[in-house]
Design an enzyme around this catalytic site. Structure first.
Site, mmCIF file in Angstrom:
data_model
loop_
_atom_site.group_PDB
_atom_site.id
_atom_site.type_symbol
_atom_site.label_atom_id
_atom_site.label_comp_id
_atom_site.label_asym_id
_atom_site.label_seq_id
_atom_site.Cartn_x
_atom_site.Cartn_y
_atom_site.Cartn_z
ATOM 1 N N LYS A 76 -10.522 -11.512 -16.134
ATOM 2 C CA LYS A 76 -10.746 -11.683 -17.582
ATOM 3 C C LYS A 76 -10.121 -12.971 -18.132
ATOM 4 C CE LYS A 76 -12.099 -9.490 -21.431
ATOM 5 N NZ LYS A 76 -13.327 -8.693 -21.572
ATOM 6 N N GLU A 133 4.589 -10.904 -6.078
ATOM 7 C CA GLU A 133 3.545 -11.015 -7.111
ATOM 8 C C GLU A 133 3.956 -10.374 -8.429
ATOM 9 O OE1 GLU A 133 3.661 -9.090 -4.540
ATOM 10 O OE2 GLU A 133 2.586 -7.197 -4.767
ATOM 11 N N CYS A 139 5.269 -6.078 1.777
ATOM 12 C CA CYS A 139 5.580 -4.641 1.752
ATOM 13 C C CYS A 139 4.874 -3.903 2.903
ATOM 14 C CB CYS A 139 5.229 -4.053 0.393
ATOM 15 S SG CYS A 139 5.955 -2.430 0.143
ATOM 16 N N TYR A 140 3.844 -3.119 2.620
ATOM 17 C CA TYR A 140 3.091 -2.462 3.708
ATOM 18 C C TYR A 140 2.573 -3.519 4.677
ATOM 19 C CZ TYR A 140 -0.485 0.565 5.891
ATOM 20 O OH TYR A 140 -1.253 1.286 6.769
ATOM 21 N N HIS A 182 8.068 -7.457 -3.446
ATOM 22 C CA HIS A 182 6.791 -7.867 -4.053
ATOM 23 C C HIS A 182 6.929 -9.183 -4.828
ATOM 24 C CE1 HIS A 182 4.359 -4.290 -3.225
ATOM 25 N NE2 HIS A 182 5.524 -3.665 -3.214
ATOM 26 N N GLY A 238 0.848 -1.194 0.000
ATOM 27 C CA GLY A 238 0.000 0.000 0.000
ATOM 28 C C GLY A 238 0.875 1.232 0.000
ATOM 29 N N VAL A 283 -16.618 -11.384 -25.120
ATOM 30 C CA VAL A 283 -16.421 -12.617 -24.376
ATOM 31 C C VAL A 283 -17.234 -12.653 -23.068
ATOM 32 C CG1 VAL A 283 -14.218 -11.777 -23.462
ATOM 33 C CG2 VAL A 283 -14.688 -14.192 -23.414
ATOM 34 N N ASP A 284 -17.311 -11.535 -22.343
ATOM 35 C CA ASP A 284 -17.938 -11.586 -21.019
ATOM 36 C C ASP A 284 -19.427 -11.909 -21.090
ATOM 37 O OD1 ASP A 284 -15.438 -10.750 -20.350
ATOM 38 O OD2 ASP A 284 -16.014 -8.679 -19.919
#
Ligand code: XMP
Length: 519
Positions: free
Chosen positions: A375, A170, A82-83, A168, A55, A225-226
Site C-alpha cells: 500500500k 525486520e 529465527c525459524y 527479528h 515461523g 487510492v488503489d
C-alpha cells in the site's frame, strides 16, 4: 538489465511481509514465496540473495514447513531469521531443541565475531526475540557470531555465504535491524537500489502496452487510492482505450460521486463513465438489517450494474470494430502473497467485497498493475504520477461504503444523516492534522435513540459513534487516543449541525477483539 531481486521464503511468520517491505525501503525488489516453492522457480528469479523467514513451528516436527534444502547450496547468499536459522542448523547437520526458557520480547545480544552481517553495528544490541527452540549444536563450517545470556543469537558460515540470526531484524524494536538488513542486501548480496518509482512506472507502462496491444480495457473506480493509481498507470499505457466505470451505490460519502468524477476527469484525464445507481441499491437494501446480507446485496448489485455498463461499452466498441478484452484490477501484493501462502488464504471474517468484481461471462483477461506493490508503495507511485494528495492520502473506505456504518436498515434518510456526521469527522480530523496519522476515522450511525435537551426542547434522536484507529495494514488496530479537544469539537458540531443526532460516543475497542468497521 535485470532488477536486483531478493527472494524471501515464507515459513509462516507474521513478520514475513515486513521483511519484504523493509527491503523495498532500500529500493531493492523483494519477492515473498511460500517455502515449498520449487528450486527452479527461485532460480528463475535470478535472486541476489535468499532470506528464510521466521515461523511458528518447530523444525524437528514431522509436519514442519520445509524448503528444498538445495536453496542453501544455490551459491547465492542466504540469511536465516529465527525459524530460518533453525532450518539451516537442522538441515545442515546441527541440532535444534526446545529451549529451557522461551525468549519473547526485548533481549540483549552480544556480538562475538566480526562478520559482514554485523559490520558497523555496536557489539551490544537491543533486539526483538520470539522463539521457543534454540540451536544446540552448529553444523560443520558454522561459527557462533552473537549470543544472548541464554542462547545462540547469530551464526555464520562465510565460506558458504550463509548467515543467520535468532532475533527479528525486520521488527522496529530491533534498533539496528535496518542496518543489519542493509548489510545483507546491499553489502553481502551486492543488490542495486534499482526498484524506484520511475523504474516501476516505466516498466509497468511498457508491460501493459505490450500486453494489451491495440485492445481496450475497462476498470472499476472506487475513488480510493488503489483503483485510481491502477487506472492512471494503465491510461498512461493505452490512453483512452481504457474506460473507467464509477458507480454511485447510494452509500458513498457526502458529495463524493460528483467530486470523484471531477478529479478523475479533469485532474487525471481519465475516460470515466459515471453511473448513478443510488436508487437501485437503496431499493435492494430496503428492510435488510443483517450485516452479511447487506454486504451480499451490495456486492451482487455492484456486479449487476458493472455488468450492464460494461456490456454497453462492449456494444459501442464492437460497432466501432473494436473489442474490450481486459479488466483492470487494483490487486495489491499482500493479497497475492495471501492467496499463495503456505497456510492458504486466511480465514475471512467478513465477506469483503471489492470494486471490480469480474463479470464472469465476459471472459475478460486481467491486468493487475499493482500486484507487486504494498500500500505505501502504491501511494509513492501515485505521488510520482502527479496524482493529487486528496486521492493519494485518502483513508481506506470499504466497498459497501456507509452501509456497514449504518447499523440496522439503510435508508436514504439515514445515509444523509451519516454523510453529514462523517463530513464533520473528516473535516475536524484534517484540521487537527491527524488525517494521515490515523489509519481510519469515521462516524457510525447506531440504531439507538436517546433523550436529550436542546434549548428548552426535549429531543429524542439517534446516537452516533466515532471510530478512529491506528494501524499498519488494517489487520490489527488500536483505537486512537484522539485529543479531547478534537473529540469535543466533533461532538458539539455533530449534535448542533446534524439533524437527527443528539448524542455522540467514542469507540475504545481495539482489533482484535473488535473489527474496524462495525459491521
Ligand atoms: P475490519 O472491519 O474487517 O476492516 O476490521 C479491516 C479493513 O478493511 C476495510 N473493509 C473493507 N474494504 N471492502 C473493502 O474494500 C469491504 O467489504 C470491507 N470491509 C472492511 C475496513 O475499512 C478496514 O480498513
Amino acid at each position: 538489465m535485470d532488477t536486483s531481486t531478493i527472494v524471501i521464503l515464507d515459513f509462516g511468520s507474521q513478520y514475513t511481509q515486513l521483511i519484504a517491505r523493509r527491503i523495498r525501503e532500500f529500493n531493492v525488489f523483494s519477492v515473498v514465496l511460500p517455502c515449498t516453492v520449487s528450486l527452479d522457480k527461485v532460480k528463475a528469479l535470478n535472486p541476489k540473495g535468499v532470506i528464510l523467514s521466521g515461523g511458528p513451528s518447530s523444525v524437528y516436527d514431522v509436519d514442519a514447513p520445509k524448503a528444498d534444502p538445495a536453496v542453501l547450496a544455490m551459491g547465492v547468499p542466504v540469511l536465516g531469521i529465527c525459524y530460518g536459522l533453525q532450518f539451516i542448523v537442522h538441515h545442515l547437520g546441527g541440532k535444534v531443541e526446545p529451549a529451557p526458557a522461551r525468549e519473547y520480547g526485548h533481549a540483549q545480544v552480544s556480538v562475538i565475531a566480526d562478520t559482514q552481517l554485523f559490520r558497523g553495528l555496536p557489539t551490544t544490541m537491543d533486539v526483538w526475540m520470539s522463539h521457543g527452540d534454540e540451536a544446540k549444536t552448529l553444523p560443520e563450517g558454522f561459527s557462533l557470531t552473537a549470543q544472548t545470556s541464554n542462547a545462540v543469537a547469530g551464526i555464520a558460515d562465510e565460506a558458504r555465504r550463509m548467515w543467520a540470526v535468532q532475533f527479528h531484524p525486520e521488527v522496529a524494536h530491533t534498533k539496528q535491524g535496518m542496518e543489519l538488513l542493509k548489510n545483507f542486501v546491499m553489502g553481502i548480496c551486492g543488490a542495486q537500489a534499482d526498484w524506484t518509482p520511475e523504474h516501476f512506472i516505466q516498466t509497468t507502462v511498457e508491460r501493459v502496452k505490450a500486453q494489451v496491444g491495440s485492445g481496450h480495457a475497462i476498470c472499476g473506480l472506487s475513488g480510493g487510492v488503489d483503483s485510481s493509481v491502477a487506472a492512471v498507470l494503465v491510461a498512461k499505457a493505452i490512453g483512452d482505450r481504457l474506460t473507467c466505470i464509477f458507480v454511485n451505490n447510494g452509500v458513498l460519502r457526502k458529495d463524493e460521486f460528483e467530486k470523484v468524477q471531477k478529479t478523475m476527469r479533469e485532474q487525471l484525464g481519465l475516460n470515466v463513465v459515471a453511473v448513478d445507481a443510488a436508487e437501485r441499491f437503496l431499493t435492494k437494501l430496503a428492510g435488510v438489517t443483517d450485516p452479511e446480507t447487506k454486504r451480499k446485496v451490495i456486492g451482487n448489485e455492484f456486479i449487476a450494474v458493472f455488468d450492464d455498463e460494461a456490456k454497453k461499452i462492449f456494444e459501442n466498441e464492437k460497432s466501432a470494430g473494436e473489442e474490450v478484452a481486459w479488466l483492470v484490477q487494483g490487486t495489491l501484493y499482500p493479497d497475492v502473497i495471501e492467496s499463495s501462502s503456505v497456510h492458504g488464504p486466511s480465514h475471512t471474517i467478513k465477506s469483503h467485497h471489492n470494486v471490480g468484481g469480474l463479470p464472469e461471462n465476459m471472459k475478460l483477461k486481467l491486468i493487475e498493475p499493482l500486484r507487486d506493490l504494498f500500500k505505501d508503495e502504491v501511494r509513492r507511485i501515485g505521488r510520482d504520477l502527479g496524482m493529487p494528495d486528496d486521492i493519494i492520502e485518502r483513508q481506506p473506505f470499504p466497498g459497501p461504503g456507509l452501509a456497514v456504518r449504518i447499523l440496522g436498515e439503510v435508508t436514504a434518510e439515514r445515509v444523509a444523516i451519516l454523510q453529514e456526521a462523517d463530513q464533520i469527522v473528516v473535516d475536524e480530523i484534517k484540521k487537527a492534522g491527524l488525517y494521515r496519522k490515523v489509519w481510519q476515522s469515521f462516524a457510525v450511525l447506531l440504531p439507538v435513540k436517546s433523550v436529550g435537551v436542546m434549548g428548552d426542547q426535549r429531543t429524542y434522536a439517534n446516537t452516533c459513534a466515532i471510530r478512529a484507529v491506528e494501524s499498519e495494514d488494517g489487520m490489527t488496530a488500536d483505537w486512537a487516543p484522539l485529543p479531547y479537544e478534537v473529540l469535543r469539537t466533533i461532538s458539539s458540531r455533530i449534535v448542533s449541525e446534524v439533524r437527527g443526532i443528539n448524542r455522540v460516543v467514542y469507540d475504545i475497542t481495539s482489533k482484535p477483539p473488535g473489527t474496524i468497521e462495525w459491521e
